[in-house]
Structures are given as structure tokens and as C-alpha cells.
Design a protein around this motif. Structure first.
Motif, PDB file in Angstrom:
ATOM      1  N   GLY A 190       0.795  -1.221   0.000  1.00  0.00           N
ATOM      2  CA  GLY A 190       0.000   0.000   0.000  1.00  0.00           C
ATOM      3  C   GLY A 190       0.827   1.270   0.000  1.00  0.00           C
ATOM      4  N   GLN A 191       2.060   1.180   0.494  1.00  0.00           N
ATOM      5  CA  GLN A 191       2.894   2.376   0.559  1.00  0.00           C
ATOM      6  C   GLN A 191       3.242   2.876  -0.839  1.00  0.00           C
ATOM      7  OE1 GLN A 191       3.933   4.243   3.293  1.00  0.00           O
ATOM      8  NE2 GLN A 191       2.266   3.058   4.154  1.00  0.00           N
ATOM      9  N   ALA A 225       0.044   4.023  -2.586  1.00  0.00           N
ATOM     10  CA  ALA A 225      -0.458   5.334  -2.184  1.00  0.00           C
ATOM     11  C   ALA A 225       0.360   6.432  -2.850  1.00  0.00           C
ATOM     12  CB  ALA A 225      -0.409   5.479  -0.669  1.00  0.00           C
ATOM     13  N   ALA A 236      -0.718   6.576  -6.407  1.00  0.00           N
ATOM     14  CA  ALA A 236      -2.049   7.156  -6.546  1.00  0.00           C
ATOM     15  C   ALA A 236      -2.000   8.675  -6.428  1.00  0.00           C
ATOM     16  CB  ALA A 236      -2.988   6.579  -5.502  1.00  0.00           C
ATOM     17  N   GLN A 256      -0.339  -0.621  11.534  1.00  0.00           N
ATOM     18  CA  GLN A 256      -1.437  -0.177  10.673  1.00  0.00           C
ATOM     19  C   GLN A 256      -1.949  -1.418   9.956  1.00  0.00           C
ATOM     20  OE1 GLN A 256      -1.298   2.931   7.873  1.00  0.00           O
ATOM     21  NE2 GLN A 256       0.040   4.216   9.072  1.00  0.00           N
ATOM     22  N   PRO A 257      -3.196  -1.518   9.725  1.00  0.00           N
ATOM     23  CA  PRO A 257      -3.655  -2.662   8.928  1.00  0.00           C
ATOM     24  C   PRO A 257      -2.963  -2.640   7.575  1.00  0.00           C
ATOM     25  CG  PRO A 257      -5.424  -1.062   9.237  1.00  0.00           C
ATOM     26  CD  PRO A 257      -4.294  -0.630  10.111  1.00  0.00           C
ATOM     27  N   ALA A 258      -2.644  -3.849   7.090  1.00  0.00           N
ATOM     28  CA  ALA A 258      -1.839  -3.952   5.873  1.00  0.00           C
ATOM     29  C   ALA A 258      -2.519  -3.230   4.726  1.00  0.00           C
ATOM     30  CB  ALA A 258      -1.654  -5.415   5.510  1.00  0.00           C
ATOM     31  N   PHE A 269      -7.463   9.264  -4.631  1.00  0.00           N
ATOM     32  CA  PHE A 269      -7.787   7.876  -4.335  1.00  0.00           C
ATOM     33  C   PHE A 269      -7.649   7.651  -2.833  1.00  0.00           C
ATOM     34  CE2 PHE A 269      -7.880   3.366  -4.293  1.00  0.00           C
ATOM     35  CZ  PHE A 269      -8.471   2.958  -5.487  1.00  0.00           C
ATOM     36  N   PHE A 322      -7.794   4.730   0.135  1.00  0.00           N
ATOM     37  CA  PHE A 322      -7.687   3.274   0.272  1.00  0.00           C
ATOM     38  C   PHE A 322      -8.401   2.778   1.520  1.00  0.00           C
ATOM     39  CE2 PHE A 322      -4.025   4.673  -2.117  1.00  0.00           C
ATOM     40  CZ  PHE A 322      -3.896   3.724  -3.110  1.00  0.00           C
ATOM     41  N   ALA A 331      -7.111   0.647   3.547  1.00  0.00           N
ATOM     42  CA  ALA A 331      -6.122   0.545   4.625  1.00  0.00           C
ATOM     43  C   ALA A 331      -5.401   1.880   4.870  1.00  0.00           C
ATOM     44  CB  ALA A 331      -5.109  -0.538   4.302  1.00  0.00           C
ATOM     45  N   PHE A 332      -6.014   2.976   4.422  1.00  0.00           N
ATOM     46  CA  PHE A 332      -5.503   4.347   4.607  1.00  0.00           C
ATOM     47  C   PHE A 332      -4.201   4.592   3.846  1.00  0.00           C
ATOM     48  CE2 PHE A 332      -6.632   2.858   9.109  1.00  0.00           C
ATOM     49  CZ  PHE A 332      -7.973   2.805   8.825  1.00  0.00           C
ATOM     50  N   ASN A 333      -3.201   3.698   4.100  1.00  0.00           N
ATOM     51  CA  ASN A 333      -1.890   3.841   3.455  1.00  0.00           C
ATOM     52  C   ASN A 333      -1.254   5.200   3.669  1.00  0.00           C
ATOM     53  OD1 ASN A 333      -2.342   1.274   2.591  1.00  0.00           O
ATOM     54  ND2 ASN A 333      -2.747   1.798   0.466  1.00  0.00           N
ATOM     55  N   LEU A 334      -1.362   5.714   4.886  1.00  0.00           N
ATOM     56  CA  LEU A 334      -0.586   6.920   5.194  1.00  0.00           C
ATOM     57  C   LEU A 334       0.885   6.533   5.251  1.00  0.00           C
ATOM     58  CD1 LEU A 334      -2.668   8.707   7.967  1.00  0.00           C
ATOM     59  CD2 LEU A 334      -2.574   9.191   5.528  1.00  0.00           C
TER      60      LEU A 334
END
Lengths: 234, 240
Positions: free
Chosen positions: A124-125, A128, A131, A232-234, B81, B83, B85-88
Motif C-alpha cells: 500500500g505504501q 499510495a 495514486a 497499521q492494517p496492511a 484515491f 484506500f 487501509a488508509f496507506n498513510l
């Protein structure tokens, strides 16, 4: 043993300085710090190349890492020792030779640590960052690597410990480090190898044990950070 | 603003999107419903090419997002966008999460980026958390920062991928409230969600996806209160 230390502690610590080149423990530490710092950018480049989708980047980088990891360090020391003067046309000192060999060697190992760190980050990193519209370089250097380097602090300290020990191989090419100093002392005294090399062992052990403990402490702190509030949740 | 034309996507042998056609107009709020595996998340991820497609076209403002000469990073700046899972970015403060894009992409100076980021944080009610690391924020606060991060880029449209699914129940509302305000201010939004109440109240259009296809679409009153398909009927009865 104490007597040996009393007579030779300065040689152990800084070599023949100021009457000759800096050596001893000071040079050992310098070699380890410089070796690791200089190999760091190389390691990052290697790791990024290994993860690249482009084959002409990934292939050679992977080859380098595999070759280096499949050979003992002393081979690199010999190779640099004989090759560097040929390539540069100058005589190259033991310290420079050792440093060069160390950088290649450490870079390969570090690159594997960095690569594992990058692959271990939650997907996700990168997603993000993508994105948001960030390109490859800002994503890598502003989002991914800062996290990876933070997470790999304990491994980095461990690698530093290995490097300290590896510098002792400089002895074979007369790089002026602490093992070299110890052998000088031993050559003078002739009759007390166990005491001299015992002192050398104690020196390495104290240094490395301290650092290993520091690494463990760092690791616990990181684990607390992650498992506690950092999760943090994956 | 966004057009899906017969979009198809496979993960290996499994077809996730089986010819999706639909349009999201400017200022419209579209909610995507469907059970997990129906392809709804995958569908919105195709808009900015977080997922590639194997058939059909996705058009943003009339331009094929997979077309040659499309600067995908530029396009992504125009599409916010959010997410599940936030993805901070955990190494950056709430503020830092927002200023990163402003400084790197909008080429704003530090002070200006900071000011802009504060405005966005204020908008989601978190101005007092500007310097907090994500690890110090609750789930709901994290998601609101993530929304602020996307909004700071001045997007033309906001995509939400199950924004409240990872949240504890008591935090769902604070996030939905922010989204509701956003919709009222005319933002174009596509929201993948399980919150039927939100869909009913906020959406202009509801799409119900099943097995990679839109099987029913229309205003919420029509789709939610008078479902024509069995799959939708059973989905709605389970969701209540």
C-alpha cells in the motif's frame, strides 16, 4: 599481559602515529566506518537495480551480488591488491586497497538487506505514492527508502560488526589496522603470542559485543514501535 | 467524466471484470455495491491504472487512460484515491503526508504547502493533529488525513475504495460525515462501500456489481428499494 598493554597500548590504539601512519584500532574503526558508508550508496543502487523491471539493470546487478556473495572476502582483497595498481598505474597502499575491496563486498551484502526491506514494506505504501501521482524517484527516495532504512537499523549495526571483523584481513596486505599492530607487537616480543593475541581478541570482542547489544536494543525498540502504536492494517 | 467501455480484466484464469460499461458524470456521486469478489474495487482501480485491463477502455475526460502519450502521473494528480487501509506514510506527520505531494508535484514552497495542508486538515477536522505521526492517530483520524491528502491535490474526482471497512464502528461516522460534506460541495465521487445507508442518502446513482458486471444501476430509491435482480435482493437482505 598488563605489562604488554602498558608498553604497547598506544600502538594498539593508533599505530605508529605521529611518527608514522595512523594505524591500530583507530584505523580499524576508520576502515569499518568508511567501508560501510561508502558502500551504502552502491548498495542502494544495487538493490534498486535488482528490483527493476528492466532486465538490463536487473541482470548485471543480480550477477554482481551473486558472484560477490559466492566468494570469500580475501579473494577480493587479493584481486584489488594486484589489479588496482595495474589499472591506475600507481602503487596503491594497503588501506586504500582494503577499503576498495570492502566497499564492493559490503555493498553486495547491504544491497540484499535493503532489497529485503523494500520487498517487506506493505504494498500500500508504493501504491499510495503512485495514486498521488508521484513518480519513481520521489516514491523511492521520499516514501520507500526512509522507511526501509529506519527498519533496517539493527541489520545495519550487525553489518557494521561484521565489517569490523573483516578489516582484520587487511593484515595480509599490510594494511595498518589493529591486527597488524598486534602482529608487530608479537614480532617484537617473540615469546608471548597468547598474551598478545589474547589482548587483540579482547579488543575485538569488547567492541563487537557492545555493538551487538546496541543492535538488540534497537531491534526491541523497533518491535515495540511496530507492534504497539505503529501497527497499521496492511 | 469517467467512462468505462466494456472493461475486462483477468487475474490469471479468473475474470474479475466481465465487460463493464458505465459513465460517471461531473458532479455525480456514484456508489458501487456488490459482494466481495464482485470486481467493484478492481473497477475503480482501473481509472488511474493501479490495475491494468485486458479488454475495453477506461476514458477519463474522453481520453483513454491506457493510451499512448498519457502522462499517468499527471492523470493521477487529478484523481484522488482513498484506500481501505488508509496507506498513510508512517514516517511522516499528518501534515507531512499532505505536503509531500504539494511540494514534489505542485512545486509549492514549504510555507505555502504547509498552509495549504493546514487548510485541508482543518476541513477534515484535524488541524490540531498536524504534527502527529499516523501511529498516534485513531483509524478514523488516519482515514480523514488520507482524504485530506487526496483533496490537497485539487482532484477533479475522488475515488473511495471501501473507506470505512477497516474502521471500528464508532469511527465510521466521522469519515462518512467528511465524505457527505464533500458530496454536498459538488465533488464528483465514486465510492465502493458496504454502507447502504450512505448510498441511499448521498449517492445520485447506485451501481450493483455481480461477477464483474453491472447488473443494476439507477437512483438509490429505485435500485435499493425496488431491486429487480435476485442477487441484489439477497445482497440487500444480508446487508441489513
Amino acid at each position: 599481559m598488563l605489562e604488554i598493554l602498558e608498553d604497547n597500548w598506544l600502538l594498539f590504539l593508533i599505530g605508529q602515529y605521529p611518527h608514522g601512519p595512523v594505524g591500530g584500532l583507530a584505523m580499524t574503526l576508520f576502515l569499518a566506518v568508511a567501508g560501510l558508508s561508502l558502500s551504502f550508496p552502491v548498495a542502494i543502487a544495487l538493490a534498486l537495480a535488482r528490483l527493476s523491471p528492466r532486465r538490463w539493470l536487473r541482470g548485471p546487478a543480480t550477477a554482481v551480488v551473486y558472484v560477490v556473495r559466492g566468494l570469500p572476502l580475501i579473494m577480493f582483497i587479493f584481486w584489488t591488491y594486484f589489479a588496482l595498481p595495474l589499472l591506475t598505474g600507481h602503487a596503491v597502499g594497503g588501506v586504500e586497497t582494503l577499503l576498495f575491496a570492502l566497499v564492493i563486498y559490503e555493498a553486495s551484502y547491504l544491497s540484499e538487506i535493503i532489497r529485503a526491506g523494500i520487498e517487506g514494506l506493505p504494498k500500500g505504501q508504493a501504491e499510495a505514492a503512485k495514486a498521488l501521482g508521484l513518480g519513481y524517484f520521489p516514491t523511492t527516495f521520499k516514501v520507500i527508502l526512509p522507511q526501509v532504512l529506519h527498519n533496517m537499523m539493527p541489520s545495519l549495526v550487525s553489518q557494521f560488526v561484521s565489517t569490523i571483523k573483516e578489516t582484520s584481513l587487511g593484515y595480509v596486505i599490510s594494511a595498518n589496522e589493529v591486527t597488524f599492530a598486534a602482529s608487530q607487537v608479537n614480532n617484537q616480543l617473540m615469546t608471548q603470542p597468547f598474551e598478545v593475541y589474547g589482548l587483540l581478541a579482547l579488543t575485538y570482542f569488547t567492541l563487537c559485543f557492545t555493538l551487538t547489544s546496541a543492535a538488540r536494543w534497537l531491534e526491541r525498540r523497533l518491535a515495540a514501535e511496530r507492534g504497539g502504536l505503529g501497527a497499521q492494517p496492511a | 467524466m469517467i467512462r468505462f467501455e466494456a472493461v475486462e480484466k483477468w487475474f490469471g484464469q479468473h475474470q474479475v471484470l466481465a465487460g463493464v460499461t458505465g459513465e460517471v458524470k461531473r458532479g455525480e456521486v456514484v456508489t458501487l455495491l456488490g459482494s466481495s469478489g464482485s470486481g467493484k474495487s478492481t473497477l475503480i482501480r482501473t481509472v488511474t491504472r493501479l490495475e491494468g485491463i485486458q479488454g475495453g477502455q477506461v476514458l477519463f475526460e474522453g481520453v483513454d487512460v491506457a493510451g499512448r502519450g498519457v502522462d499517468i502521473n499527471r492523470l493521477r494528480q487529478r484523481v484522488g484515491f482513498v484506500f481501505q487501509a488508509f496507506n498513510l506514510f508512517p514516517h511522516l506527520s499528518a501534515l507531512g503526508n499532505i505536503t509531500l505531494g504539494l511540494e514534489r508535484l505542485r512545486k509549492m514552497r514549504k510555507a505555502a504547502a504547509r498552509e495549504r495542508a493546514m487548510t485541508e486538515l482543518d476541513r477534515v477536522g484535524l488541524a490540531d493533529k498536524a504534527d502527529a505521526l499516523p501511529s498516534r492517530l485513531s483509524g478514523g483520524q488516519r482515514q480523514r488525513v488520507a482524504i485530506a491528502r487526496a483533496l490537497a491535490m485539487d482532484p477533479d474526482v475522488m475515488l473511495f475504495d471501501e473507506p470505512t471497512s477497516a474502521l471500528d464502528p464508532e469511527m465510521v461516522n466521522e469519515v462518512l460525515r467528511v465524505m457527505r460534506t464533500l458530496a454536498q460541495n459538488g465533488m464528483t465521487m465514486v465510492v465502493v462501500t458496504h454502507e447502504i445507508g450512505f448510498a441511499r442518502e448521498v449517492a445520485d446513482t447506485v451501481w450493483f456489481l455481480d461477477k464483474g458486471q453491472i447488473v443494476e444501476s439507477g437512483p438509490p430509491a429505485e435500485v435499493l428499494d425496488d431491486p429487480r435482480h435476485d442477487r441484489l435482493r439477497s445482497f440487500l437482505s444480508r446487508a441489513r
